[in-house]
Enzyme design. Sequence first.
Site, PDB file in Angstrom:
ATOM      1  N   TRP A  99       6.578   4.751  -0.269  1.00 19.92           N
ATOM      2  CA  TRP A  99       5.165   5.015  -0.108  1.00 19.92           C
ATOM      3  C   TRP A  99       5.360   6.294   0.156  1.00 19.92           C
ATOM      4  O   TRP A  99       3.640   6.504  -0.007  1.00 19.92           O
ATOM      5  CB  TRP A  99       4.420   4.118   1.190  1.00 19.92           C
ATOM      6  CG  TRP A  99       4.482   2.279   0.770  1.00 19.92           C
ATOM      7  CD1 TRP A  99       5.581   1.593   1.477  1.00 19.92           C
ATOM      8  CD2 TRP A  99       4.425   1.220  -0.271  1.00 19.92           C
ATOM      9  NE1 TRP A  99       5.841   0.084   1.028  1.00 19.92           N
ATOM     10  CE2 TRP A  99       4.868   0.388  -0.587  1.00 19.92           C
ATOM     11  CE3 TRP A  99       4.022   1.740  -1.701  1.00 19.92           C
ATOM     12  CZ2 TRP A  99       5.174  -1.060  -1.134  1.00 19.92           C
ATOM     13  CZ3 TRP A  99       3.523   1.290  -2.533  1.00 19.92           C
ATOM     14  CH2 TRP A  99       4.152  -0.177  -2.685  1.00 19.92           C
ATOM     15  N   ASP A 167      -1.278   7.076   6.788  1.00 22.72           N
ATOM     16  CA  ASP A 167      -0.787   5.716   5.986  1.00 22.72           C
ATOM     17  C   ASP A 167      -0.226   4.853   6.910  1.00 22.72           C
ATOM     18  O   ASP A 167       0.591   4.975   7.595  1.00 22.72           O
ATOM     19  CB  ASP A 167      -0.227   5.666   4.119  1.00 22.72           C
ATOM     20  CG  ASP A 167       0.464   4.207   4.164  1.00 22.72           C
ATOM     21  OD1 ASP A 167      -0.457   2.891   4.496  1.00 22.72           O
ATOM     22  OD2 ASP A 167       0.466   4.269   3.568  1.00 22.72           O
ATOM     23  N   LYS A 191      -1.309  -6.422   5.369  1.00 20.47           N
ATOM     24  CA  LYS A 191       0.496  -6.620   6.243  1.00 20.47           C
ATOM     25  C   LYS A 191      -0.019  -7.044   7.522  1.00 20.47           C
ATOM     26  O   LYS A 191       1.420  -7.552   7.856  1.00 20.47           O
ATOM     27  CB  LYS A 191       1.157  -4.915   5.885  1.00 20.47           C
ATOM     28  CG  LYS A 191       1.197  -4.463   4.761  1.00 20.47           C
ATOM     29  CD  LYS A 191       2.661  -5.158   3.591  1.00 20.47           C
ATOM     30  CE  LYS A 191       2.959  -4.546   3.357  1.00 20.47           C
ATOM     31  NZ  LYS A 191       2.863  -3.280   2.287  1.00 20.47           N
TER      32      LYS A 191
HETATM   33  C1  LIG Z   1       2.553  -2.736   1.688  1.00 17.55           C
HETATM   34  C2  LIG Z   1       2.114  -0.991   1.425  1.00 17.55           C
HETATM   35  C3  LIG Z   1       1.486   0.335   0.704  1.00 17.55           C
HETATM   36  C4  LIG Z   1       0.860  -0.442  -0.595  1.00 17.55           C
HETATM   37  O1  LIG Z   1      -0.119  -0.977  -0.789  1.00 17.55           O
HETATM   38  P1  LIG Z   1      -1.120  -2.069  -1.301  1.00 17.55           P
HETATM   39  O2  LIG Z   1      -1.888  -2.623  -0.439  1.00 17.55           O
HETATM   40  O3  LIG Z   1      -0.667  -2.902  -2.213  1.00 17.55           O
HETATM   41  O4  LIG Z   1      -1.387  -0.400  -2.001  1.00 17.55           O
HETATM   42  C5  LIG Z   1       1.176   1.650   0.947  1.00 17.55           C
HETATM   43  N1  LIG Z   1       1.498   2.227   2.528  1.00 17.55           N
HETATM   44  C6  LIG Z   1       2.732   0.798   3.283  1.00 17.55           C
HETATM   45  C7  LIG Z   1       3.157   1.503   4.060  1.00 17.55           C
HETATM   46  C8  LIG Z   1       2.858  -0.468   2.761  1.00 17.55           C
HETATM   47  O5  LIG Z   1       3.441  -0.908   3.707  1.00 17.55           O
END
Ligand SMILES: *Cc1c(COP(=O)(O)O)cnc(C)c1O
Length: 356
Positions: A99, A167, A191
């Site tokens: 990511w 993020d 998540k």
């Molecule tokens: C799952 C995840 C993403 C991607 O997220 P989407 O909502 O599917 O675009 C990005 N960063 C992290 C840390 C993630 O766990």
Amino acid sequence: MKKHNFGAGPCILPQDVFKKASDAVLDFNGLSILEVSHRSKDYEAVMHEARELVKKALNISDDYEVLYLQGGATLGFTIAALNMMRSTKKAGYINTGTWASGAIKEAKKVGVDVNVFGSSEDKNFSYIPKNLVVPTDADYIHFTSNNTIFGTQFKEFPKTDLPLVCDMSSDIFSKEVNVSDFDLIYAGAQKNLGPAGATLYIVKKDVLGKSTSAFMPSYLDLKQHADKDSMYNTPPVFSVYVAMLNLQDLLANGGVPKMALKNQAKAKLIYSEIDSNPLFKGSAAVEDRSEMNVNFLLTNDALKDEFDAAWKAAGIIGLNGHRSVGGYRASMYNALELDSVQVLVDVMNDFSKKHG
Ligand SMILES: *Cc1c(COP(=O)(O)O)cnc(C)c1O
């Protein structure tokens, strides 16, 4: 049979939240939540509460805006770069896995001169790089607080006087965090916050409208959304509603501090099993282990089919590791109970007795 969901996302949510969400599908003040106008008073109240509860849960001051957009954290990579771009058009990124690499790639695509000042790629992202020299000549610094795929988590955040961007998709609301250290936080809802479809942005008001990017589609401009109270266009109505329910549930049960204790207890339980059971070993550096996503491997690959059959028989699902790491990954988001972790630990323990 009730399944124990160790999947990496979309996440498990409290049963009570599922119940209330399904009630609202059938009756939300005489309509279904799925048909209600986002411009109605009733829904405006939902959006307002969903935003306010984020501030409450994380003690966020009025210097910040909370927004629910779409596009996932994947679009967040682009939105972050576009909104944080200033005069130098440079940014420092830490590459701790898939990511983080995605965030770097998208920042470059919109013209950011990316300086990757820390990376753990040399060891398949199994650790968090430390003692980094954080660049001072940049518009902002970006990192990924929890690496969902590789099972590592920053225990200390990078120190910088520059705007800090994170993020936090897979560990937001799992433990306390000092939001005032950040200029921008973004997180896909699925998540730890709610169902897929919404993406959370927590942005300092100071940041809004200061981008130097020549390319700025309206939807990607956080100022547009802030000016319209997160209703610039049709929001992900149901997803925001369920996020609101989940935040109500979180706050009614002791909030983030209480949740942090629960998450610590779950992590302690499973990591002590991994460390004491000769059939298993962790794949992330011990000091960087994630409390949300626990990666482990069998020490003897020949036992794979038998172990897989054992955890499946116990009602566990979503335990297979990501293809880039292999082995197993137990994702233990907020709503997963200690009892479910105990079920997995019992399976591992019984398995070693059988093969000991
Ligand atoms: C799952 C995840 C993403 C991607 O997220 P989407 O909502 O599917 O675009 C990005 N960063 C992290 C840390 C993630 O766990």
